[in-house]
Every structure is written in structure tokens, then in C-alpha cells.
Scaffold this motif. Structure first.
Motif, mmCIF file in Angstrom:
data_model
loop_
_atom_site.group_PDB
_atom_site.id
_atom_site.type_symbol
_atom_site.label_atom_id
_atom_site.label_comp_id
_atom_site.label_asym_id
_atom_site.label_seq_id
_atom_site.Cartn_x
_atom_site.Cartn_y
_atom_site.Cartn_z
ATOM 1 N N THR A 238 -9.683 -18.894 0.730
ATOM 2 C CA THR A 238 -10.116 -18.991 2.003
ATOM 3 C C THR A 238 -11.511 -19.572 2.197
ATOM 4 N N GLU A 239 -12.602 -19.384 1.090
ATOM 5 C CA GLU A 239 -13.757 -20.149 1.155
ATOM 6 C C GLU A 239 -13.546 -21.538 1.016
ATOM 7 N N LEU B 106 -10.677 -17.203 14.580
ATOM 8 C CA LEU B 106 -10.678 -16.029 13.613
ATOM 9 C C LEU B 106 -10.423 -16.539 12.234
ATOM 10 N N GLY B 107 -10.803 -17.853 12.014
ATOM 11 C CA GLY B 107 -11.138 -18.368 10.780
ATOM 12 C C GLY B 107 -12.396 -18.812 10.469
ATOM 13 N N ASN C 182 -12.164 -23.288 3.999
ATOM 14 C CA ASN C 182 -13.089 -23.390 4.939
ATOM 15 C C ASN C 182 -14.505 -24.069 4.802
ATOM 16 N N THR D 267 0.836 -1.119 0.008
ATOM 17 C CA THR D 267 0.103 0.018 0.131
ATOM 18 C C THR D 267 0.835 1.213 0.005
ATOM 19 N N TYR E 49 -10.531 0.596 2.782
ATOM 20 C CA TYR E 49 -9.274 0.567 2.464
ATOM 21 C C TYR E 49 -8.885 -0.481 1.499
ATOM 22 N N LEU E 50 -9.501 -1.622 1.337
ATOM 23 C CA LEU E 50 -9.464 -2.736 0.404
ATOM 24 C C LEU E 50 -9.554 -1.996 -0.874
ATOM 25 N N PRO F 236 -12.572 -14.048 7.438
ATOM 26 C CA PRO F 236 -12.304 -14.932 6.264
ATOM 27 C C PRO F 236 -13.324 -14.561 5.142
ATOM 28 N N SER F 237 -12.918 -14.423 3.965
ATOM 29 C CA SER F 237 -13.733 -14.368 2.820
ATOM 30 C C SER F 237 -14.784 -13.173 3.391
ATOM 31 N N ASN F 238 -14.275 -12.006 3.793
ATOM 32 C CA ASN F 238 -15.169 -10.612 4.039
ATOM 33 C C ASN F 238 -16.155 -10.877 5.122
ATOM 34 N N GLN G 10 2.416 2.740 -3.203
ATOM 35 C CA GLN G 10 1.548 3.183 -4.256
ATOM 36 C C GLN G 10 1.134 4.877 -3.674
ATOM 37 N N ASN H 217 -7.005 -21.183 7.875
ATOM 38 C CA ASN H 217 -7.207 -19.788 7.502
ATOM 39 C C ASN H 217 -6.898 -18.905 8.803
ATOM 40 N N ALA H 218 -6.789 -19.613 9.924
ATOM 41 C CA ALA H 218 -6.547 -18.833 11.249
ATOM 42 C C ALA H 218 -4.928 -18.877 11.678
ATOM 43 N N PHE I 208 -6.670 0.741 -1.702
ATOM 44 C CA PHE I 208 -5.449 0.524 -1.851
ATOM 45 C C PHE I 208 -4.970 -0.568 -2.348
ATOM 46 N N ASN I 209 -6.046 -1.898 -2.356
ATOM 47 C CA ASN I 209 -5.711 -3.219 -2.807
ATOM 48 C C ASN I 209 -6.087 -3.094 -4.230
ATOM 49 N N GLN J 250 -8.028 -8.822 8.821
ATOM 50 C CA GLN J 250 -7.866 -8.204 7.653
ATOM 51 C C GLN J 250 -9.217 -8.298 6.960
ATOM 52 N N ASP K 284 -9.618 -14.572 -1.954
ATOM 53 C CA ASP K 284 -10.950 -14.814 -1.334
ATOM 54 C C ASP K 284 -11.441 -16.244 -1.379
ATOM 55 N N PRO L 107 -16.353 -17.995 9.766
ATOM 56 C CA PRO L 107 -16.941 -16.829 9.460
ATOM 57 C C PRO L 107 -18.084 -16.428 10.291
#
Lengths: 440, 301
Positions: free
Chosen positions: A413-414, B162-163, A417, A86, B264-265, B252-254, A89, A265-266, B268-269, B249, A410, B165
Motif C-alpha cells: 500500500t505504501e 479512501l486511498g 501511494n 478470522t 481486531y488486527l 491505507p497503511s494503518n 480460527q 489502493n482505493a 485475529f490477523n 480495514q 502494508d 492517508p
């Protein structure tokens, strides 16, 4: 009174003395300021932090640059990986950004070139000390966008499976050469002791699995079939519709069931590296930067093997993961020639050798590689293996358009999980890819 | 004693007023540079499409960014998560803070200062440091939370704290609550200490003691302080960023995405600066409404 008179006289003298002294000091200060501001060229260089030997490397770079231009001062700032993506940029858009900066070569570096934020370095290739004197045309092209050079590649990173040969020997396990054998190896390890994690996976930052799916796409779908999809040039009705992409995700599910730890994922990626270095886990997939890390944690008796081929896949297992990295120059630099010189000297024969020796980098300039003393066994393996590969694939989070890349991250992660099936993951990626293509 | 100055145009200014204006100028300059101008450009930018690496290439899109937001499922997830954090924070931080304040005010006789200091301590630690500490506590492999649960034979979440959802947003809430409850406690304690002891004595004669006194005497007497505490918590919950960013962040998966991290995502991403501006304007409007409520409530308090 007389005493007072003499004191006052002495005071006057002292005052005069100090006044002259101050004047002299001020003149000297301003003269030096003037001289230094007239000649000193400060080049701000940004790089990633956390690499061994970095301080010594940059001390040497400063010395080498001064051989060509003694007025250049290289001021190095190091950044943590995620923050850097970040920060760079933002900085390049501002007025106080770096003159020279690290970047991954691929979509990340090309985007900056297209936006006019990276300087065209083509005119500096053949100047005295220019990068054209040090690296091959092939390596120069790693930083090329539309035929112009926007970055000087100094190294590349690759990924391998690291394994604990003592554990493998003790339990009569052999190095897997196919994906099926890899799954069998995981099953065998779990059969030895169910508490052992065969392959620790730390995907809390999402990119770890992204590197795995990069290789699975390569092995299952193949470079030829992915090219148009990755570049978003495939027709809309074909974009990411190849069923082999789903098959690649199915392999991830298989790995998750048989090889990975619970809650990937954790789990932090650094922790998984320590699990391997502490010989808690006998195998892991890690970058060429990991060999030095394992060694620094006291484990050096490891060996490596390539990501196995997939039975019935489009790739014979000889194509490897490779991301070129290097330095770009800000288009806003006030000293383009000096900045280009710094980026060029970074790949000189001496610096390349130092890069390999101090930072363990897979360097772009191998002119003095024979002089490398006491190369660790993993370094020799990387160099020989990369030379032996039939081709290279760039990692998806560097290669793909930002939105598609994020969708892949993403979906990793899905799928891990179990909240999305491989088919649902690809449906989502295709949807994002179509939107990204339409916006181009 | 106002001295009056009259200038050539006949316009008169009292010296007090001049002083007020002069004293306000530095604050106004800073507010203009750091708040008003950025806010203005955020509003302007929300009607354009541009990216971080194409700042000189603005394309007019009108209200498209706002329409896109209304159709963006992750924006709604982020907004929903902000509301979850608001309500959970009120319960955890203001609710628990009130109970702790009441205990410290009237429930215990000794060690008030020690308890108050201990409970307040997390507040003085950086949120990022707090998040990293909890990241280690929650770790599924080496975290102390799993170790304790396993030691007493309780199950642990297979996807990690934290993993998963379904629970990750609540895990973030616990961290935020752990850090901020102390501040709420101190705020409410200050209010409680302003309640006259005679009121409790009179209530005691009428038979209201303990929980009854707390419910019928304490809570109504500190009503305005509670409103301010709730508004501070609400605004803080809408601005939340660092806990989510460090712990998950937005994953997991939003699943734990909040407006702050989603902006921010996008900016900047994914390099959608125009869209990020539009989301920021939405957040700004929400913050302004809540700020207006806070201002009203604090004046009443």
C-alpha cells in the motif's frame, strides 16, 4: 340432557382417540429421534463461497459419501473470503466449529497443525475411500507438516496475465515475454488512448499487489535466495538484506507509473475484473478462478500468458505461482473417521472430475480428466501450462509468518501511494522480520 | 407497606428488597456471562502471551504487553484517530444535529415531520450497509462523487478518497456523521421542545430573537441534553469499528486504524491475543471513565 349425555360420551371417545393418537405420535417421534440420533453422523463442512457450481458439487459429494457410509450427512456452510480467515480460527477454538474445513496450504494450514487444532490424517490415507487411493504422494505432501498429513489437497490455484487478443491484434501489440516488454506494452496502450488503463489494479484489500510482489521476488531474487528469508532462518545480519528485494519493489513503482489505474489502493478488486471482462482494459493479472468469472460476465475470447521474466533476474520465467488448497479436519471432531472420509471422498476420481467440470478447479486427482466434456479453453491452458512449469512459488500472504506477511501487505500500500520508497519498504519489512524471528 | 420476613438467624428482608433482588438476577446473570467474565479474562489475558491458535499455551509476560503498547506507533496512531473521530463527531453530529433540531423546532413551519424522518432515516440502516453505499460513492473509478467533481471541473484526489492517508480518516467521519446526525437531532429536538415558549416571548420583548435567542436562550436551556449527546457521541466514537473495517480495514497503511480495528488486527490477523487483550483493557478504561462522566451528566440532565 340425553343429548348432553351422548355428547359427553362422544367427547370422551374423541378425547380417548386423540389421547391415543398423541401417545402414538409421541412414541413414533421419540423412536425416530432415537434411531436418527443413534445412527446419523452430521459432518459440518466449511468452504469459501462465490464459486460457480458449488451447490451441485456438494450435492454430488453427499451422494458419494453415502456410498461409503449412508449415515453421514454433510452439512455445508459457505463463507466470504476475508470473513472466513478470522472465523475459522475462532470456530476451531470453540466447541461448535466445523468437522471439515477449507484451508490454503502453507503457513495457514501448518499453524493449525502445530497448534493441535487440525487432525493428523496420516492413519486414514489407506482406509476404504481414503485419500491415499486417489491423490499422488506429491499432492499428499502439499498438506504435510513434519512428515504427517494434516490436509487433503483437492486443487491448486495459479495466476496468469489475461489479455484481450482482439485489442492486441487491432493495435499490433505482441504478448510481452520480459518485464521490459510488459512496461512497453503498457506505454503503447496508453499511447493509443490515455484514458485506457492497461492493467487495472484493485488493491483495496491489499492482497492483489501481494501476488504481484510474490512473482517479482521470484523473478528478481529467485527461490534459492528467498528461501531462508521467507522461513526466517537466515542469520540476523542477512535477513531480508539482499538488495534484489528493493529492486523487486522498484518494479512495482514502474508498474504503478506505467500500467496501473489511479488510486489502486482505493479500487476494489472485483471492479478491476469487471473492467477486463467488459473489455474496458485490455490486460490484467488474475487467478485461475477468474476465467470462469470473465465467462460468466460474457467475455470468453481472452487468452493468457505467464508473468514475464525480468531481465537480469534470478528466474528464467518458468517458475509459476501455485497455492495448493484443500480440506483439513478439526482435531475436535467427534467423528474423526467420518470427517476424514468426507475430506478423502472430496478428491475421489468422480469428485475430482466434478470439481473440474462444475467449479473449474485445477484438481489434484486427474485420473478421469480425459472424460471431461467441453473443457473451456482457459482450463486446458492452465492444466497444460502448470504441467510445463519448472517449479512453483507460494503466495507471500500464505507463506510468510503472520507479522512479516502483514508488513509486506502494508508496504504494498505504501509503495503504491508513494509514501514509502522501495528501500524504506524493505527496511520496515526487515525490522518486522527480525522481531518475528526473535519471538519464535 | 413493607412486609418484613424474619428468618431463623434473625436476618430480616423486606419483600420489596427480595423482589428487587429476584428481578435483578436475570440481568446480573447475563451481565456476568457476557460482560464481567469476558472483561475479567481480558484483564488476566493481558498479562500473558498467547495466540488464537495456541489458546492452551499461555506464557506469563507481566506488563510487557502494556509496555509494548506504549512503544507501538500504530497503537498511538489508532488512539489519535479515535480522538480525531471524537472531536469531529462532536462537531459534525452534535453541532449539525443541534442546528438541524433548532431549524425544525422554530425555523420552519411546514414539513417538519417529513424533514425529521428523512434526516433520521440513515440511523435505521445498518452501519455496514451504510459503509458499502459510501464505498461505492467514494470509488475512484465509478463513484458518483468523482463523477460530479469531474463534471464541474474540480480535481479529485489522485490516491482516491479512501486511498489517501491524509484524507481517508475524514472521509470515514463524513460517513459516520451522515448516519448519526439524525439521532442527535432527534435527541436535541426533544430537549428543545421542553423549553417553554414563554421564555422566548420574554426574550423577544428584550430584543433577543433569531440567532441571538438561540445563543442566549436555547443553548443554555438544553445544556444538559447537549452534555449527554456529547458523551454518547464520545463513547460511540471510541467504540467505532464497522465504518473503518468496511471502508478501509484500517488502511491505507494503518492511516485510519482505530483502537477497535487495531485490536481486531492484533487478535485475529497477527494472532497476538495477549497484546490484543492489553489494548482492550486500555479501551475499557477509557470507556469506563467516559461512562462515569455520562452517568453523572445524565443524572444531572
Amino acid at each position: 340432557m340425553l343429548t348432553s349425555y351422548y355428547l359427553n360420551k362422544e367427547e370422551c371417545k374423541m378425547k380417548q382417540y386423540f389421547s391415543r393418537l398423541w401417545t402414538g405420535l409421541l412414541i413414533t417421534f421419540f423412536s425416530f429421534s432415537f434411531i436418527s440420533s443413534s445412527y446419523a453422523i452430521d459432518i459440518k463442512l466449511w468452504d469459501l463461497s462465490g464459486r460457480q457450481g458449488q451447490d451441485e458439487f456438494y450435492e454430488l459429494l453427499q451422494k458419494e459419501v453415502k456410498k461409503y457410509n449412508p449415515d453421514i450427512n454433510v452439512i455445508v456452510t459457505e463463507w466470504e473470503n476475508e470473513a472466513y480467515k478470522t472465523q475459522i480460527q475462532l470456530a476451531l477454538n470453540g466447541n461448535d466449529g466445523p468437522d471439515v474445513f477449507f484451508n490454503w496450504f502453507g503457513e495457514d494450514s501448518a499453524r493449525l497443525a502445530r497448534a493441535g487444532l487440525a487432525l493428523d490424517l496420516t492413519p486414514y490415507a489407506d482406509m476404504e475411500g481414503g485419500y491415499g487411493n486417489f491423490i499422488s504422494k506429491g499432492w499428499q505432501d502439499a498438506g504435510a507438516v513434519d512428515g504427517k498429513i494434516y490436509g487433503v489437497a483437492n486443487k491448486a490455484v495459479s495466476k496468469y496475465f489475461y489479455y484481450d487478443p482482439a485489442f492486441f491484434d487491432q493495435h499490433n501489440l505482441s504478448v510481452p515475454t520480459t518485464f521490459g516488454e510488459l512496461i512497453d506494452t503498457c506505454k503503447s496502450i496508453k499511447a493509443i488512448d490515455p484514458s485506457i488503463v492497461p492493467w487495472p489494479m484493485g488493491n483495496s484489500e491489499r492482497w492483489k499487489l501481494n501476488h504481484v510482489i510474490t512473482m517479482l521476488n521470484q523473478r528478481v531474487v529467485g527461490a534459492e535466495n528467498t528461501k531462508a528469508d521467507y522461513a526466517l532462518t537466515a542469520p540476523d545480519d542477512e535477513l531480508f538484506t539482499n538488495p534484489k528485494y528493493v529492486e523487486a519493489w522498484e518494479k512495482v513503482v514502474e508498474l504503478n507509473e506505467n500500467c496501473f489505474n489511479d488510486a489502486p489502493n482505493a479500487t476494489n478488486p472485483e471492479l478491476t475484473r469487471s473492467m477486463f471482462a467488459a473489455q474496458i482494459s485490455p490486460m490484467m493479472y488474475c487467478g485461475t478462478w477468474c476465467g470462469g468469472i470473465f465467462a460468466s460476465e460474457g467475455f470468453t475470447d481472452f487468452k493468457m500468458f505467464r508473468f514475464p521474466r525480468v531481465e537480469g533476474g534470478a528466474d528464467d520465467g518458468t517458475v509459476g505461482f501455485l497455492v495448493a488448497e484443500g480440506l483439513q479436519v478439526s482435531a475436535k471432531t467427534k467423528h474423526p473417521e467420518a470427517a476424514a472420509l468426507v475430506a478423502s471422498i472430496n478428491v475421489s476420481d468422480i469428485m475430482a472430475l466434478a470439481d473440474a467440470e462444475l467449479r473449474g478447479s485445477l484438481i489434484s486427482n486427474a485420473a478421469l480428466i480425459d472424460q471431461m466434456e467441453d473443457a473451456p479453453h482457459w482450463f486446458t491452458f492452465y492444466v497444460n501450462d502448470i504441467a510445463d512449469k519448472s517449479g512453483h512459488v507460494n503466495v507471500l500472504d500464505v507463506l510468510l509468518e503472520a507479522n512479516v506477511s502483514n508488513a509486506y501487505l502494508d508496504m504494498g500500500t505504501e509503495v503504491l501511494n508513494g509514501t514509502k520508497s522501495p528501500q524504506e519498504a524493505m527496511d520496515f519489512i526487515r525490522k518486522v522480520a527480525l522481531e518475528a524471528k526473535a519471538a519464535m | 407497606m413493607n412486609k418484613t420476613q424474619t428468618n431463623s438467624t434473625g436476618f430480616s428482608l423486606s419483600s420489596d428488597r427480595v423482589s428487587v433482588i429476584i428481578l435483578l438476577i436475570p440481568a446480573l446473570i447475563f451481565c456476568t456471562i457476557f460482560i464481567f467474565i469476558p472483561a475479567f479474562w481480558a484483564i488476566v489475558g493481558s498479562f500473558y502471551s498467547y495466540g488464537m491458535t495456541s489458546l492452551n499455551d499461555w506464557k506469563w509476560v507481566g506488563f510487557d504487553n502494556y509496555i509494548k503498547a506504549s512503544q507501538d506507533e500504530f497503537f498511538w496512531i489508532a488512539l489519535k484517530n479515535n480522538f480525531i473521530i471524537v472531536f469531529a463527531s462532536i462537531v459534525l453530529q452534535v453541532g449539525v444535529g443541534t442546528i438541524l433540531a433548532a431549524i425544525l423546532d422554530r425555523g420552519i413551519k411546514y414539513g417538519k415531520v417529513i424533514f425529521r424522518t428523512i434526516i433520521f432515516t440513515p440511523m435505521v440502516i445498518s452501519s455496514v450497509a451504510v459503509s458499502i453505499i459510501w464505498l461505492i460513492i467514494y470509488d475512484p473509478n465509478v463513484g458518483i462523487l468523482n463523477s460530479i467533481l469531474k463534471a464541474i471541473g474540480l480535481p479529485t484526489p489522485s490516491m482516491g478518497w479512501l486511498g489517501d492517508p491524509d484524507i481517508s480518516i475524514w472521509m470515514i467521519m463524513i460517513v459516520a456523521g451522515w448516519q448519526n446526525t439524525g439521532f442527535m437531532m432527534v435527541l436535541i429536538l426533544a430537549g428543545l421542545q421542553g423549553v417553554s415558549k414563554e421564555v422566548y416571548d420574554a426574550a423577544e420583548i428584550d430584543g433577543a430573537t433569531g440567532v441571538k435567542a438561540f445563543w442566549y436562550i436555547t443553548l443554555p436551556m438544553i445544556r444538559n441534553i447537549l452534555i449527554v449527546a456529547i458523551l454518547i457521541t464520545t463513547i460511540g466514537a471510541f467504540k467505532v469499528f464497522e465504518f473503518v473495517y468496511v471502508l478501509t480495514q484500517g488502511g491505507p497503511s494503518n492511516a485510519t486504524q482505530v483502537l477497535g480495528t487495531y485490536i481486531y488486527l492484533q487478535a485475529f490477523n497477527l494472532l497476538h491475543m495477549g497484546y490484543a487483550n492489553a489494548l482492550s483493557v486500555v479501551l475499557l478504561i477509557i470507556a469506563l471513565i467516559l461512562g462515569w462522566f455520562q452517568l453523572k451528566a445524565s443524572r444531572r440532565a
